[in-house]
Write a protein that holds these residues in place. Sequence first.
Motif, PDB file in Angstrom:
ATOM      1  N   ALA A 118      -8.987   3.738  -4.753  1.00 23.71           N
ATOM      2  CA  ALA A 118      -8.352   3.070  -3.616  1.00 23.71           C
ATOM      3  C   ALA A 118      -8.014   1.625  -3.936  1.00 23.71           C
ATOM      4  O   ALA A 118      -7.013   1.093  -3.440  1.00 23.71           O
ATOM      5  CB  ALA A 118      -9.271   3.145  -2.397  1.00 23.71           C
ATOM      6  N   ARG A 119      -8.813   0.969  -4.762  1.00 20.00           N
ATOM      7  CA  ARG A 119      -8.505  -0.426  -5.091  1.00 20.00           C
ATOM      8  C   ARG A 119      -7.232  -0.530  -5.912  1.00 20.00           C
ATOM      9  O   ARG A 119      -6.517  -1.527  -5.844  1.00 20.00           O
ATOM     10  CB  ARG A 119      -9.665  -1.073  -5.842  1.00 20.00           C
ATOM     11  CG  ARG A 119      -9.740  -2.567  -5.648  1.00 20.00           C
ATOM     12  CD  ARG A 119     -10.758  -3.212  -6.558  1.00 20.00           C
ATOM     13  NE  ARG A 119     -10.177  -3.578  -7.840  1.00 20.00           N
ATOM     14  CZ  ARG A 119     -10.819  -4.271  -8.768  1.00 20.00           C
ATOM     15  NH1 ARG A 119     -12.069  -4.649  -8.570  1.00 20.00           N
ATOM     16  NH2 ARG A 119     -10.234  -4.571  -9.910  1.00 20.00           N
ATOM     17  N   ARG A 174       0.831  -1.212   0.000  1.00 19.05           N
ATOM     18  CA  ARG A 174       0.000   0.000   0.000  1.00 19.05           C
ATOM     19  C   ARG A 174       0.860   1.254   0.000  1.00 19.05           C
ATOM     20  O   ARG A 174       0.618   2.192  -0.760  1.00 19.05           O
ATOM     21  CB  ARG A 174      -0.936   0.014   1.217  1.00 19.05           C
ATOM     22  CG  ARG A 174      -2.147  -0.864   1.120  1.00 19.05           C
ATOM     23  CD  ARG A 174      -3.205  -0.428   2.121  1.00 19.05           C
ATOM     24  NE  ARG A 174      -2.676  -0.379   3.484  1.00 19.05           N
ATOM     25  CZ  ARG A 174      -2.752  -1.353   4.363  1.00 19.05           C
ATOM     26  NH1 ARG A 174      -3.326  -2.500   4.011  1.00 19.05           N
ATOM     27  NH2 ARG A 174      -2.272  -1.224   5.580  1.00 19.05           N
ATOM     28  N   THR A 213     -13.815   7.127  -5.804  1.00 20.46           N
ATOM     29  CA  THR A 213     -12.779   7.035  -4.769  1.00 20.46           C
ATOM     30  C   THR A 213     -12.522   5.578  -4.396  1.00 20.46           C
ATOM     31  O   THR A 213     -11.362   5.186  -4.179  1.00 20.46           O
ATOM     32  CB  THR A 213     -13.205   7.831  -3.527  1.00 20.46           C
ATOM     33  OG1 THR A 213     -13.434   9.197  -3.886  1.00 20.46           O
ATOM     34  CG2 THR A 213     -12.133   7.768  -2.450  1.00 20.46           C
ATOM     35  N   MET A 214     -13.555   4.767  -4.323  1.00 23.77           N
ATOM     36  CA  MET A 214     -13.373   3.356  -4.007  1.00 23.77           C
ATOM     37  C   MET A 214     -12.575   2.652  -5.103  1.00 23.77           C
ATOM     38  O   MET A 214     -11.733   1.796  -4.817  1.00 23.77           O
ATOM     39  CB  MET A 214     -14.733   2.677  -3.818  1.00 23.77           C
ATOM     40  CG  MET A 214     -15.524   3.181  -2.627  1.00 23.77           C
ATOM     41  SD  MET A 214     -17.115   2.332  -2.403  1.00 23.77           S
ATOM     42  CE  MET A 214     -16.559   0.739  -1.780  1.00 23.77           C
ATOM     43  N   GLU A 242     -10.235   3.958   5.016  1.00 22.05           N
ATOM     44  CA  GLU A 242      -9.095   3.331   4.358  1.00 22.05           C
ATOM     45  C   GLU A 242      -8.855   1.929   4.914  1.00 22.05           C
ATOM     46  O   GLU A 242      -9.266   1.600   6.036  1.00 22.05           O
ATOM     47  CB  GLU A 242      -7.847   4.186   4.525  1.00 22.05           C
ATOM     48  CG  GLU A 242      -7.844   5.411   3.651  1.00 22.05           C
ATOM     49  CD  GLU A 242      -6.458   5.988   3.479  1.00 22.05           C
ATOM     50  OE1 GLU A 242      -6.017   6.151   2.319  1.00 22.05           O
ATOM     51  OE2 GLU A 242      -5.820   6.290   4.496  1.00 22.05           O
ATOM     52  N   ALA A 243      -8.149   1.136   4.122  1.00 26.80           N
ATOM     53  CA  ALA A 243      -7.901  -0.248   4.508  1.00 26.80           C
ATOM     54  C   ALA A 243      -7.072  -0.348   5.778  1.00 26.80           C
ATOM     55  O   ALA A 243      -7.150  -1.357   6.495  1.00 26.80           O
ATOM     56  CB  ALA A 243      -7.196  -0.983   3.362  1.00 26.80           C
ATOM     57  N   LEU A 245     -16.681   6.333   3.736  1.00 27.61           N
ATOM     58  CA  LEU A 245     -15.531   5.566   3.276  1.00 27.61           C
ATOM     59  C   LEU A 245     -14.421   5.609   4.320  1.00 27.61           C
ATOM     60  O   LEU A 245     -14.182   6.633   4.957  1.00 27.61           O
ATOM     61  CB  LEU A 245     -15.009   6.134   1.949  1.00 27.61           C
ATOM     62  CG  LEU A 245     -15.996   6.188   0.778  1.00 27.61           C
ATOM     63  CD1 LEU A 245     -15.288   6.688  -0.472  1.00 27.61           C
ATOM     64  CD2 LEU A 245     -16.614   4.822   0.527  1.00 27.61           C
ATOM     65  N   ASP A 262      -4.521   0.785  -2.943  1.00 25.48           N
ATOM     66  CA  ASP A 262      -4.603   0.104  -1.652  1.00 25.48           C
ATOM     67  C   ASP A 262      -4.968  -1.372  -1.775  1.00 25.48           C
ATOM     68  O   ASP A 262      -4.736  -2.141  -0.848  1.00 25.48           O
ATOM     69  CB  ASP A 262      -5.632   0.776  -0.748  1.00 25.48           C
ATOM     70  CG  ASP A 262      -5.270   2.212  -0.428  1.00 25.48           C
ATOM     71  OD1 ASP A 262      -4.208   2.666  -0.902  1.00 25.48           O
ATOM     72  OD2 ASP A 262      -6.045   2.882   0.265  1.00 25.48           O
ATOM     73  N   GLU A 318      -7.994  -2.505  -1.846  1.00 31.92           N
ATOM     74  CA  GLU A 318      -9.358  -2.700  -1.343  1.00 31.92           C
ATOM     75  C   GLU A 318      -9.882  -1.382  -0.818  1.00 31.92           C
ATOM     76  O   GLU A 318      -9.121  -0.427  -0.586  1.00 31.92           O
ATOM     77  CB  GLU A 318      -9.372  -3.752  -0.223  1.00 31.92           C
ATOM     78  CG  GLU A 318      -8.423  -3.431   0.916  1.00 31.92           C
ATOM     79  CD  GLU A 318      -8.280  -4.577   1.894  1.00 31.92           C
ATOM     80  OE1 GLU A 318      -9.057  -5.541   1.814  1.00 31.92           O
ATOM     81  OE2 GLU A 318      -7.380  -4.506   2.753  1.00 31.92           O
ATOM     82  N   SER A 319     -11.191  -1.336  -0.659  1.00 30.40           N
ATOM     83  CA  SER A 319     -11.831  -0.148  -0.127  1.00 30.40           C
ATOM     84  C   SER A 319     -13.007  -0.580   0.727  1.00 30.40           C
ATOM     85  O   SER A 319     -13.682  -1.575   0.430  1.00 30.40           O
ATOM     86  CB  SER A 319     -12.296   0.773  -1.261  1.00 30.40           C
ATOM     87  OG  SER A 319     -12.931   1.926  -0.749  1.00 30.40           O
ATOM     88  N   LYS A 324     -17.956   8.951  -4.480  1.00 33.40           N
ATOM     89  CA  LYS A 324     -17.480   7.932  -3.545  1.00 33.40           C
ATOM     90  C   LYS A 324     -17.151   6.630  -4.262  1.00 33.40           C
ATOM     91  O   LYS A 324     -16.197   5.934  -3.897  1.00 33.40           O
ATOM     92  CB  LYS A 324     -18.524   7.697  -2.458  1.00 33.40           C
ATOM     93  CG  LYS A 324     -18.697   8.908  -1.543  1.00 33.40           C
ATOM     94  CD  LYS A 324     -19.739   8.679  -0.468  1.00 33.40           C
ATOM     95  CE  LYS A 324     -19.850   9.906   0.432  1.00 33.40           C
ATOM     96  NZ  LYS A 324     -20.848   9.739   1.512  1.00 33.40           N
TER      97      LYS A 324
END
Length: 497
Positions: free
Chosen positions: A141-142, A74, A137-138, A170-171, A168, A145, A147-148, A134
Motif C-alpha cells: 500500500a505504501r 493514489r 500488504t502495508m 486504506e488511506a 488494516l 497509496d 501510506e498505510s 499484513k
Amino acid sequence: MLKRLSGIIEQAWRGGASRSSSAPGRSPRQPFFSRLRAKYDAANTTLDNMKHWARADGLSSAAANSPDVRRTLRNRSRYEVANNSYARGITLTLANDVVGTGPRLQMLTPDDAANRFVEAEFFAWAEAVGLAEKLRTMRLARVSDGESFGLLTSNERVDATVKLDVRLIEADQVASPTLVADRTRYIDGIQFDTDGNPLSYDVLREHPGDVTFTIDEEFDTVPATAVLHYFRCDRPGQIRGIPDITPALPLFAQLRRFTLAVLAAAETAADFAGILYTDAPANGEADAAEPFEPIELEKRMLLTMPGGWKMAQMRSEQPSTTYAEFKKEILNEIARCLNMPFNVAAGNSSGYNYASGRLDHQTYFKSIRVEQTQLARVVLDRVLSAWLREAILIEGYLPNSLRTLDSTFEHQWFWDGHEHVDPAKEANAQKIRLSNHTTTLAIEFARQGRDWETELKQRAKEVSLMRELGLSASDETETNPSTKVTEDNAEDTARAA
C-alpha cells in the motif's frame, strides 16, 4: 586593459571605504563591492527554462500533499500497479524483500526462560493474526497509496490467548469529515497537540469508493495510541504520504504507450501480405488497377501481375534494435526512485557479471535495512507493546519477571537474510572473518535472519546425537586451509557472456 580594470576596482574600494566610514556600525575598511551577492544559474528565469520551472511552487508539505492531490496520485498509482506487469512485479518484489516471511522477535531481558516463553507465544499470535501478510500488504500500500493505516483492535476470533488484532484500512478512509473541518490543529483527518504529536484520527466507517457510501460521512474518532500510520516522510512537517512510485508514473505511461505503438506498427506491417506498385510514371503504360483494392491470394500459388505492376511485401520496421534499449533505460529510471537495481526490477541479470551484480545489490540491501528499521519502529514495536500490555492483564499468563507495566522489555527483530550468489565464496569469507575476529556469530547469524543462540543450541543437539549414533560431526573435521576467498571477475564475465 588590466591596468584600467585595476584602477576601477581600487576606486570602487576607496569610495566604498569612504562611504562606509560615515555609516555607524560599519567597519571603515569594508569595501563597497563586498555587498554584491553571488548569483546561481538555476535561480535565473530565462526563455529556455521558463516553461520547465513553471510548475515550481513554495507550498508547504501539507498544502502540496492536499487531499485532492493525494487522491489523484493514489488512483493513478493503483491503476498502474493493477495493469502494468512491471509495476506489479516491482511492487511485489519490494514487499517480499522488505518483509519476507515475517519478522522474528528476540527478547533480551535477564530472564532467559521468560524470553523463550514470550518469543514462542508472540510467534504463535503472529501466525494466528497473519502478521507477516499484513505487513506485506502495508508495504504494498505504501508503494501505490503512499501510506498505510492499521488499527489495534480486539478480535475474539483470534486463535490465541491474546486477542489483539491489527485491522488494516486504506488511506481513503482517514479523512476530514465536512462537519468537523473547523477544529484547531486539525489537518486531513488528524488532530494534533501543540507539539505536533497526533492525538486522534477520524476514520470513515465506509470507504468513499464503496457503492454503499452515503453523504452522511459517519466516522469514528480513534485515539492515536491505537493507530499505526506507516509512511515515508520526505519533508519536515509532512503528515501524510504520497505513493513511492509518484516520480515514475509518467514513465510507466510512456513505457506502455511505446510498447503499444511498436506492437501496432508491427501488426500493421504484418496485416498486409503484399503491395502492388509500378515504376511507370503517372498515366504511363500500365494496365488499369483499382487503388487500395484488396486482392485475395491463394497459398503456395504462382501469380501473374497486371502489366506494368509488381508485387512486394511491406517491410516491418518495428520492433527496431533500439526497442530493448529504450525499455531498459525507462525501467532503470523507474526503479531508481525505489533504490532498486535494474536486474531486480526487470527480473533479468543476463547483462551482469558476478561483481557488478553484487555491487548493485549493496545499495538496494542497505535501503531494505533502512526500511526494516522504520517498519520495526513504527509498527512492530507498538504492536509488541500492545501485545505485552494485554498479556499482562491475563491472570497467570506471563512469567512473574514480566508482569509489570514499568519494564522496558528490551528486544530486537530478526528479518530474512539475503541469499548469496555464490554460497561457497561467502562461506569461506565468513570463516576468515571469524578466524580474524573481525565479526561474531551473532552478526553472521543476524545476516541470515537467525538467532545465534537458538542455532547454536540446535547445533549442539545435532552434534550430540551424531556422536551417540557413531557418526562423524562436521564440526570435528578440518576444512581445506588452502581455500582462498577470491572473485575471478574475468571468469565470471566470460561465463555471463
